[in-house]
Design a protein around this motif. Structure first.
Motif, PDB file in Angstrom:
ATOM      1  N   SER A 370      16.943  21.740  51.255  1.00  0.00           N
ATOM      2  CA  SER A 370      16.739  20.296  51.398  1.00  0.00           C
ATOM      3  C   SER A 370      18.040  19.642  51.862  1.00  0.00           C
ATOM      4  O   SER A 370      19.118  20.246  51.795  1.00  0.00           O
ATOM      5  CB  SER A 370      16.314  19.690  50.070  1.00  0.00           C
ATOM      6  N   ARG A 371      17.943  18.395  52.301  1.00  0.00           N
ATOM      7  CA  ARG A 371      19.141  17.656  52.726  1.00  0.00           C
ATOM      8  C   ARG A 371      20.118  17.486  51.559  1.00  0.00           C
ATOM      9  O   ARG A 371      21.338  17.560  51.747  1.00  0.00           O
ATOM     10  CB  ARG A 371      18.748  16.294  53.280  1.00  0.00           C
ATOM     11  N   ASP A 372      19.608  17.277  50.353  1.00  0.00           N
ATOM     12  CA  ASP A 372      20.480  17.146  49.178  1.00  0.00           C
ATOM     13  C   ASP A 372      21.239  18.445  48.919  1.00  0.00           C
ATOM     14  O   ASP A 372      22.441  18.425  48.604  1.00  0.00           O
ATOM     15  CB  ASP A 372      19.660  16.772  47.938  1.00  0.00           C
ATOM     16  N   GLU A 373      20.545  19.575  49.057  1.00  0.00           N
ATOM     17  CA  GLU A 373      21.209  20.875  48.855  1.00  0.00           C
ATOM     18  C   GLU A 373      22.279  21.116  49.904  1.00  0.00           C
ATOM     19  O   GLU A 373      23.357  21.658  49.605  1.00  0.00           O
ATOM     20  CB  GLU A 373      20.163  21.995  48.900  1.00  0.00           C
ATOM     21  N   ILE A 374      21.998  20.714  51.135  1.00  0.00           N
ATOM     22  CA  ILE A 374      22.986  20.876  52.213  1.00  0.00           C
ATOM     23  C   ILE A 374      24.211  20.017  51.930  1.00  0.00           C
ATOM     24  O   ILE A 374      25.358  20.464  52.099  1.00  0.00           O
ATOM     25  CB  ILE A 374      22.358  20.517  53.579  1.00  0.00           C
ATOM     26  N   GLU A 375      23.990  18.770  51.479  1.00  0.00           N
ATOM     27  CA  GLU A 375      25.112  17.892  51.152  1.00  0.00           C
ATOM     28  C   GLU A 375      25.973  18.489  50.042  1.00  0.00           C
ATOM     29  O   GLU A 375      27.200  18.471  50.107  1.00  0.00           O
ATOM     30  CB  GLU A 375      24.595  16.513  50.717  1.00  0.00           C
TER      31      GLU A 375
END
Length: 423
Positions: A370-375
């Motif tokens: 997810s985008r949160d995991e990438i961040e």
């Protein structure tokens, strides 16, 4: 079995040592002694098994350098593989006196090839079309050829080269050694062997499956319309240096390349419709690390031999299970480990199941990050670098700058992290 155990020229042993090889691979162990004895061979082995050495060493071992006419010809399906095989021959003959190797293929000026042929060449490595061109021009005489190699025979047949192969073989002496190597052994290949080989020794090596455990394989479910976004997320999340991405068609190669480029990745592409000059330029960029991602079609990828490829991505799942093995075999080279990622649309699920069952593969399911995991992972990477700086550097002057300012140190750190992440 070591190369020093082989009954071959000391100059070849010396070159192999300089290249850093000691032990023979399974195909080399079985094929080289038979080839040295002059026998015809059918070798069934996958890409990356070391088969080039299996025919190059016996050929070089019997080269008679005073005779400057071609003594061996190797036929390859693509320009890339042709260049790669010729380079292996050149490396193996480093310490041999005056051995001349020439690669002949379309897309390169034929005049240069003719000039080299006129000076004298011992080994010719070529694509069938260009070899026939030279035969018809009278610039390549195969009457003195002692050994013929059909490399990646299944690919040459898939590309429609059967008539060309047979025409070339008819221009070579009947009393010759014929070595055929193929990843698969279909009926059409068996017909070729019956017509053009003399009591061949059949050698089958399943060493690709022995290297497969070194390749960690994962599948990511995705709708076809979401694939490119999911691919970008996967590339951002996983910290790999060199990525090789496979697509089933030229149009898909172009689509993936354009979208990755638009998203700021260091990427280029290679497919069969490109000129040889363009393909060579792209491959050099990939080998030199000027790009980190190469998007390729199956045909164009033949001959890609870059040992540092960390991960192979199947953007499209191949319909032929053998192609899957060819693709993922581009990683985990030279004894290293590697990764294979499969981005699977619902209509491709059955194809992946077929591949998994055929080769008894352990392909684990993973979720697209997810985008949160990438961040989180990107922030962690920066903070890890900061920790190393703190541990290994004298930061007193910089500490004084921060403490003398009237700003909150935590907010300064947060602002600097934002600057780094968003630049």
């Amino acid at each position: 079995m070591n190369f020093n155990d082989l009954k071959i020229n000391d100059d070849i042993k010396s070159a192999v040592g300089k290249m850093g090889f000691e032990k023979l691979t399974p195909i080399q162990k079985k094929a080289i002694p038979e080839a040295l004895a002059g026998k015809d061979i059918i070798g069934q082995a996958q890409t990356g098994s070391g088969k080039t050495f299996a025919f190059a060493i016996p050929i070089l071992n019997k080269i008679f350098t005073p005779d400057k006419s071609p003594q061996a010809i190797i036929l390859c399906p693509t320009r890339e593989l042709c260049i790669q095989v010729a380079e292996e021959f050149k490396k193996l003959s480093w310490d041999m006196d005056k051995v001349k190797i020439l690669a002949v293929y379309g897309g390169q000026a034929i005049g240069r090839q003719i000039r080299v042929l006129n000076k004298g060449v011992h080994v010719v490595v070529g694509t069938p079309g260009r070899v026939i061109d030279h035969i018809e021009r009278g610039t390549l005489d195969l009457i003195g050829v002692e050994t013929v190699v059909l490399d990646e025979a299944d690919e040459m047949l898939d590309m429609g080269f059967r008539d060309d192969i047979e025409l070339i073989l008819r221009h070579t002496p009947k009393q010759r050694q014929t070595l055929l190597f193929s990843a698969t052994m279909r009926d059409e290949i068996k017909k070729i062997t019956k017509l053009y080989q003399n009591n061949p020794k059949f050698i089958k090596i399943s060493d690709s499956r022995k290297t497969i455990p070194k390749i960690k394989q994962f599948s990511f479910k995705s709708d076809d319309r979401d694939k490119i976004d999911d691919l970008c997320k996967i590339i951002e999340y996983y910290d790999f240096n060199l990525w090789l991405i496979f697509c089933n068609t030229r149009r898909r190669v172009d689509f993936v390349y354009r979208n990755l480029k638009r998203n700021g990745f260091k990427v280029d592409s290679i497919h069969g419709d490109m000129t040889q000059k363009v393909r060579d330029k792209v491959m050099n960029k990939f080998r030199n690390g000027n790009i980190s991602i190469l998007v390729a079609s199956d045909i164009a990828a033949r001959g890609i031999d870059v040992t540092e490829i960390d991960v192979v991505v199947n953007y499209d799942i191949p319909q032929n299970p053998e192609d899957y093995i060819h693709r993922i075999g581009r990683t985990a080279r030279a004894g290293e480990s590697g990764y294979a990622f499969n981005i699977v649309a619902p209509y491709e699920s059955h194809d992946l199941v077929k591949i998994r069952k055929k080769f008894n593969l352990n392909i684990k399911s993973k979720k697209v990050p997810s985008r949160d995991e990438i961040e989180r992972i990107k922030n962690k990477e920066v903070l890890d670098d900061v920790r190393v700086l703190i541990e290994n550097n004298d930061l007193e002057n910089y500490v004084n700058v921060i403490t003398s300012s009237k700003m909150d140190a935590t907010e300064i750190a947060a602002a600097l992290l934002k600057m780094i992440r968003e630049k």
